[in-house]
Each structure stands twice: as C-alpha cells, then as structure tokens.
Design an enzyme around this catalytic site. Structure first.
Site, PDB file in Angstrom:
ATOM      1  N   ARG A 164       0.830  -1.222   0.000  1.00 46.65           N
ATOM      2  CA  ARG A 164       0.000   0.000   0.000  1.00 46.65           C
ATOM      3  C   ARG A 164       0.862   1.268   0.000  1.00 46.65           C
ATOM      4  O   ARG A 164       0.505   2.281   0.611  1.00 46.65           O
ATOM      5  CB  ARG A 164      -0.963   0.028   1.195  1.00 46.65           C
ATOM      6  CG  ARG A 164      -1.920  -1.131   1.262  1.00 46.65           C
ATOM      7  CD  ARG A 164      -2.933  -1.136   0.110  1.00 46.65           C
ATOM      8  NE  ARG A 164      -3.856  -2.234   0.278  1.00 46.65           N
ATOM      9  CZ  ARG A 164      -3.660  -3.469  -0.202  1.00 46.65           C
ATOM     10  NH1 ARG A 164      -2.575  -3.751  -0.921  1.00 46.65           N
ATOM     11  NH2 ARG A 164      -4.539  -4.403   0.005  1.00 46.65           N
ATOM     12  N   SER A 238     -10.951  -0.681   3.528  1.00 39.48           N
ATOM     13  CA  SER A 238     -10.145  -0.863   4.750  1.00 39.48           C
ATOM     14  C   SER A 238      -9.607   0.491   5.194  1.00 39.48           C
ATOM     15  O   SER A 238      -8.919   1.161   4.420  1.00 39.48           O
ATOM     16  CB  SER A 238      -8.952  -1.777   4.471  1.00 39.48           C
ATOM     17  OG  SER A 238      -9.409  -2.988   3.964  1.00 39.48           O
ATOM     18  N   GLU A 334      -4.802   3.601   6.307  1.00 42.38           N
ATOM     19  CA  GLU A 334      -4.565   3.392   4.872  1.00 42.38           C
ATOM     20  C   GLU A 334      -5.227   4.521   4.071  1.00 42.38           C
ATOM     21  O   GLU A 334      -4.699   4.982   3.061  1.00 42.38           O
ATOM     22  CB  GLU A 334      -5.162   2.037   4.456  1.00 42.38           C
ATOM     23  CG  GLU A 334      -5.058   1.778   2.959  1.00 42.38           C
ATOM     24  CD  GLU A 334      -5.671   0.448   2.530  1.00 42.38           C
ATOM     25  OE1 GLU A 334      -5.516  -0.559   3.237  1.00 42.38           O
ATOM     26  OE2 GLU A 334      -6.300   0.434   1.452  1.00 42.38           O
TER      27      GLU A 334
HETATM   28  C1  FAD Z   1     -15.542  -0.672  -0.768  1.00 41.06           C
HETATM   29  C2  FAD Z   1     -14.066  -0.389  -1.021  1.00 41.06           C
HETATM   30  C3  FAD Z   1     -13.196  -1.445  -1.179  1.00 41.06           C
HETATM   31  C4  FAD Z   1     -11.830  -1.219  -1.413  1.00 41.06           C
HETATM   32  N1  FAD Z   1     -10.998  -2.277  -1.591  1.00 41.06           N
HETATM   33  C5  FAD Z   1      -9.686  -2.081  -1.844  1.00 41.06           C
HETATM   34  C6  FAD Z   1      -8.822  -3.198  -2.062  1.00 41.06           C
HETATM   35  O1  FAD Z   1      -9.229  -4.343  -2.057  1.00 41.06           O
HETATM   36  N2  FAD Z   1      -7.510  -2.935  -2.291  1.00 41.06           N
HETATM   37  C7  FAD Z   1      -7.012  -1.668  -2.336  1.00 41.06           C
HETATM   38  O2  FAD Z   1      -5.797  -1.513  -2.559  1.00 41.06           O
HETATM   39  N3  FAD Z   1      -7.818  -0.598  -2.147  1.00 41.06           N
HETATM   40  C8  FAD Z   1      -9.130  -0.770  -1.910  1.00 41.06           C
HETATM   41  N4  FAD Z   1      -9.961   0.304  -1.702  1.00 41.06           N
HETATM   42  C9  FAD Z   1      -9.396   1.661  -1.720  1.00 41.06           C
HETATM   43  C10 FAD Z   1      -9.504   2.366  -3.095  1.00 41.06           C
HETATM   44  O3  FAD Z   1     -10.433   1.726  -3.912  1.00 41.06           O
HETATM   45  C11 FAD Z   1      -8.153   2.416  -3.828  1.00 41.06           C
HETATM   46  O4  FAD Z   1      -7.156   2.987  -3.025  1.00 41.06           O
HETATM   47  C12 FAD Z   1      -8.247   3.211  -5.137  1.00 41.06           C
HETATM   48  O5  FAD Z   1      -7.037   3.095  -5.867  1.00 41.06           O
HETATM   49  C13 FAD Z   1      -8.525   4.691  -4.920  1.00 41.06           C
HETATM   50  O6  FAD Z   1      -8.809   5.257  -6.172  1.00 41.06           O
HETATM   51  P1  FAD Z   1      -9.523   6.658  -6.291  1.00 41.06           P
HETATM   52  O7  FAD Z   1      -9.497   7.050  -7.729  1.00 41.06           O
HETATM   53  O8  FAD Z   1     -10.851   6.624  -5.660  1.00 41.06           O
HETATM   54  O9  FAD Z   1      -8.520   7.565  -5.470  1.00 41.06           O
HETATM   55  P2  FAD Z   1      -8.815   8.874  -4.543  1.00 41.06           P
HETATM   56  O10 FAD Z   1      -9.526   8.432  -3.329  1.00 41.06           O
HETATM   57  O11 FAD Z   1      -9.524   9.880  -5.410  1.00 41.06           O
HETATM   58  O12 FAD Z   1      -7.373   9.310  -4.244  1.00 41.06           O
HETATM   59  C14 FAD Z   1      -6.532   8.517  -3.433  1.00 41.06           C
HETATM   60  C15 FAD Z   1      -5.164   9.194  -3.310  1.00 41.06           C
HETATM   61  O13 FAD Z   1      -4.518   9.203  -4.576  1.00 41.06           O
HETATM   62  C16 FAD Z   1      -4.272  10.551  -5.025  1.00 41.06           C
HETATM   63  N5  FAD Z   1      -4.572  10.538  -6.472  1.00 41.06           N
HETATM   64  C17 FAD Z   1      -5.707  10.132  -7.060  1.00 41.06           C
HETATM   65  N6  FAD Z   1      -5.592  10.180  -8.396  1.00 41.06           N
HETATM   66  C18 FAD Z   1      -4.342  10.643  -8.658  1.00 41.06           C
HETATM   67  C19 FAD Z   1      -3.614  10.922  -9.851  1.00 41.06           C
HETATM   68  N7  FAD Z   1      -4.145  10.732 -11.066  1.00 41.06           N
HETATM   69  N8  FAD Z   1      -2.349  11.413  -9.742  1.00 41.06           N
HETATM   70  C20 FAD Z   1      -1.783  11.622  -8.518  1.00 41.06           C
HETATM   71  N9  FAD Z   1      -2.434  11.374  -7.343  1.00 41.06           N
HETATM   72  C21 FAD Z   1      -3.692  10.884  -7.422  1.00 41.06           C
HETATM   73  C22 FAD Z   1      -5.228  11.422  -4.213  1.00 41.06           C
HETATM   74  O14 FAD Z   1      -4.741  12.738  -4.077  1.00 41.06           O
HETATM   75  C23 FAD Z   1      -5.254  10.665  -2.894  1.00 41.06           C
HETATM   76  O15 FAD Z   1      -4.128  10.973  -2.118  1.00 41.06           O
HETATM   77  C24 FAD Z   1     -11.337   0.114  -1.478  1.00 41.06           C
HETATM   78  C25 FAD Z   1     -12.233   1.183  -1.330  1.00 41.06           C
HETATM   79  C26 FAD Z   1     -13.586   0.938  -1.106  1.00 41.06           C
HETATM   80  C27 FAD Z   1     -14.529   2.093  -0.982  1.00 41.06           C
END
Ligand code: FAD
Length: 339
Positions: A164, A238, A334
């Site tokens: 992570r 998580s 996380e």
């Molecule tokens: C129900 C649920 C289940 C999940 N299960 C998992 C799992 O199994 N495994 C796992 O690893 N994660 C899991 N996650 C967490 C999440 O899905 C991941 O971390 C995902 O990659 C976040 O993507 P996002 O586009 O929503 O990021 P955001 O929440 O929009 O951003 C996350 C971080 O990344 C940065 N960021 C976003 N996009 C960019 C970009 N293009 N360039 C630079 N920085 C950027 C943001 O500033 C922030 O710091 C889960 C979440 C939920 C709600």
C-alpha cells in the site's frame, strides 16, 4: 477553455459521502489542460488536492484550495506474441479497465476486480487484493510534474512499490499528477488462487479449470458478500493497513494472544490482521454517533448518514488508541486524511 468552479460540494465525489466543499474545483479531461492550469502562477501557490474516484480519502474539513479531478479517458491495447500492453487514461474507472481486459482474455488483473476508484490512483497505494498487487501488472505510468510543468515516465523501479505504498505517497508526495498508466498482461493465464476463499468459491461452482472470467466473477462475488457498497453505506474500504511487525515483537504477542491472526510477511516479519485486532477491542459493528465500523468487517469505518469527516477521524483515533492499549501495536491509516 479550462473552467475553474468555486465552492463545489464534494459529497458525490467521495465514497464516504462526506459533505465537504472545495474552494476551487477543476476537471481535467486532457493532458494539456494541466499545462494550461499551472501556467497561471496562482495555482502553483494554492494548496491542491488531486481527486480520482474519492474512494481512498477522508475529507476532514472543507478544502480551502484547488481540487483537481482527473477525467482523462481512453484505453489503448497492443499484443506482442503472448504479451499484452494496455494503456489507460487516469480518469478511467479501475473496474471498467479490469472488465475490458477480462472480456478480451488478457490475464493478470482478474484478482483486482471490483476495487473502486480510478486508474490514475491505482499506483499511488499499489492497490492489491487476493494475493495480487498492482505492481504485478504495472509497466509504467506517465505523470505531470507540477513544479516544472513537464511530463515524465515512471518505470516500475522508479515507483518503489511496497505494501500500500509507492514513491507517490513518500518521497514525491504531492509533486506529480498521474495522467495514464501502462500495464503488462498476458494471453497465457497465470492464476493466483492462494486465497482460500477463491478456491472455495470455485469449488462451490464446480469449476475445476477456471478461466480469467471465472476468477473475476468469483472475486467480485466474494467482495460483494464481504464489503459494504459505498452507494448504500458510505465508506472507503479498509481504513487501516494490516500492521507488519518483526518476529521479535510478534513472539510475546503470540504468547499473550495465542489466537492472534497473522501471516508471514518476508524475512523475520509478520503481518497482523488489523480487522482481528480491532474486533478484539470490541469495535465490530459498533455505532458511534453517525459513524461506526461495518457489522461484518471491523476494518471498514462507515458513514451511517450525515457523518462529518471529523467524526470519522475521531473514531479512527479511538480505535488506534484502544488497539495500542490492548496489543501494543500501532495501526496506520490506509485512507488518505485530507485536513
Ligand atoms: C468498498 C471499497 C473497497 C476497497 N478495496 C480495496 C482493495 O481491495 N484494495 C485496495 O488496494 N484498495 C481498496 N480500496 C481503496 C480504493 O479503492 C483504492 O485505493 C483506489 O485506488 C482509490 O482510487 P480513487 O481514484 O478513488 O482515489 P482517490 O480516493 O480519489 O485518491 C486517493 C489518493 O490518490 C491521489 N490521487 C488520485 N488520483 C491521482 C492521480 N491521477 N495522480 C496523482 N495522485 C492521485 C489522491 O490525491 C489521494 O491521495 C477500497 C475502497 C472501497 C470504498
């Protein structure tokens, strides 16, 4: 012409459903719009938040700066012998990309089915599930350096991926905006079935020779049965990482709590199940004001409706304190905390 909006509600841009406002908000659909945006020195000096699907962040307060939402689309793919190279825009929905690959029998991403969020965020915390991490299929990514206004390609080695973790959360935090990610997949499936739940579910379905699509369906089924759907109950998956501790720290813990749930995590290291630690402190399914932990998985904090980011944050601090008091283990969040 790039539009900058003011005082935009982020309620529908974060899966916790926290009703926080952004002072300024820009949606980026093309790479050159980033150059255009940062050509204005005002935005270089303003605090920034890069936003994908908002599924891994907790907005504790209103954000008094510029939110930059990545909406760059497009998927390209190329086959070379048995290797497949797929490149996707940062604004593509992660699971849409997984489905694109599964539908074409491109193997490698199937265990990462149904993880919420965008392609652009996938390298940030090296997303992982069911024995596979992003780094296993990552080839490179293209990112915009805010300070210089130039684009750079990062190889896997450049990204320094860990559990992570990546360089984008550590040494280069806040410096780059990922605009596209390239993946290296294969036409010859190499299944990772080491998670018992996958094997069990395949057996339930009488599948002895699974296809890429079978694995994707099984993983999706398991996830839906275990995790709350953010469209029904706000959450960010998580909330804490599984703590990794040394064998030296683990021995006394195991003596005091013989039933502690743990996994080997490399030479002299042990990974503890954070969900188990939290559950043992009595938090599972507990409701605290408008927040609480999910009834089936204590690792997931939820918004029962109308919760503020501060309430969720306070709950996470209480959980960290109680796990430390009982087990002497410090949980790390996380989810990205945006203050
Ligand atoms: C129900 C649920 C289940 C999940 N299960 C998992 C799992 O199994 N495994 C796992 O690893 N994660 C899991 N996650 C967490 C999440 O899905 C991941 O971390 C995902 O990659 C976040 O993507 P996002 O586009 O929503 O990021 P955001 O929440 O929009 O951003 C996350 C971080 O990344 C940065 N960021 C976003 N996009 C960019 C970009 N293009 N360039 C630079 N920085 C950027 C943001 O500033 C922030 O710091 C889960 C979440 C939920 C709600």
């Amino acid at each position: 012409m790039l539009q900058i909006q003011e005082n935009v509600s982020l309620k529908h841009f974060n899966t916790f459903g926290i009703d926080a406002n952004a002072r300024y908000f820009a949606e980026i659909s093309r790479e050159h719009e980033l150059e255009e945006l940062f050509a204005d020195p005002q935005w270089l000096q303003t605090e920034r938040l890069i936003l994908g699907g908002g599924s891994n962040m907790l907005l504790v307060n209103n954000f008094d700066g510029l939110v930059i939402r990545l909406n760059i689309r497009g998927i390209q793919h190329r086959i070379s012998h048995n290797d497949v190279f797929v490149e996707a825009g940062a604004g593509e929905v992660w699971n849409d990309l997984v489905n694109f690959c599964v539908d074409r029998n491109y193997g490698g991403m199937e265990n990462l089915s149904l993880i919420p969020g965008s392609v652009g965020a996938s390298p940030i915390q090296n997303i992982g599930a069911y024995g596979v991490e992003l780094k296993d299929v990552f080839e490179s990514c293209r990112a915009f350096e805010i300070a210089t206004g130039t684009f750079r390609t990062f190889t896997k080695a450049d990204c320094n991926f860990g559990y992570r973790e990546s360089v984008f959360k550590t040494d280069l935090a806040g410096q780059y905006i990922i605009v596209s990610v390239k993946f290296h997949l294969s036409l010859i499936p190499n299944f990772n079935l080491k998670y018992g739940a996958i094997e069990q579910e395949l057996a339930n379905r009488n599948i002895t020779q699974p296809t890429i699509e079978d694995i994707s369906k099984v993983v999706s089924h398991i996830r839906v049965s275990k995790l709350p759907d953010p469209s029904t109950i706000g959450n960010a998956g998580s909330f804490f990482k599984n703590p990794v501790i040394s064998m030296v720290e683990f021995e006394p813990l195991k003596q005091n709590f013989p039933e502690v749930v743990s996994y080997p995590a490399g030479e002299g290291l042990v990974k503890l199940a954070a969900g188990w630690l939290i559950e043992q402190c009595g938090w599972k399914g507990k409701i605290v004001g408008n927040t609480g932990t999910y009834q089936n998985q204590a690792l997931v904090l939820v918004n029962h409706g109308g919760a503020t980011g501060q309430e969720v944050y306070n709950l996470s601090s209480q959980i960290i304190d109680s796990v430390y008091t009982k087990f002497g283990v410090t949980l790390q969040r996380e989810v990205n905390i945006i203050k």
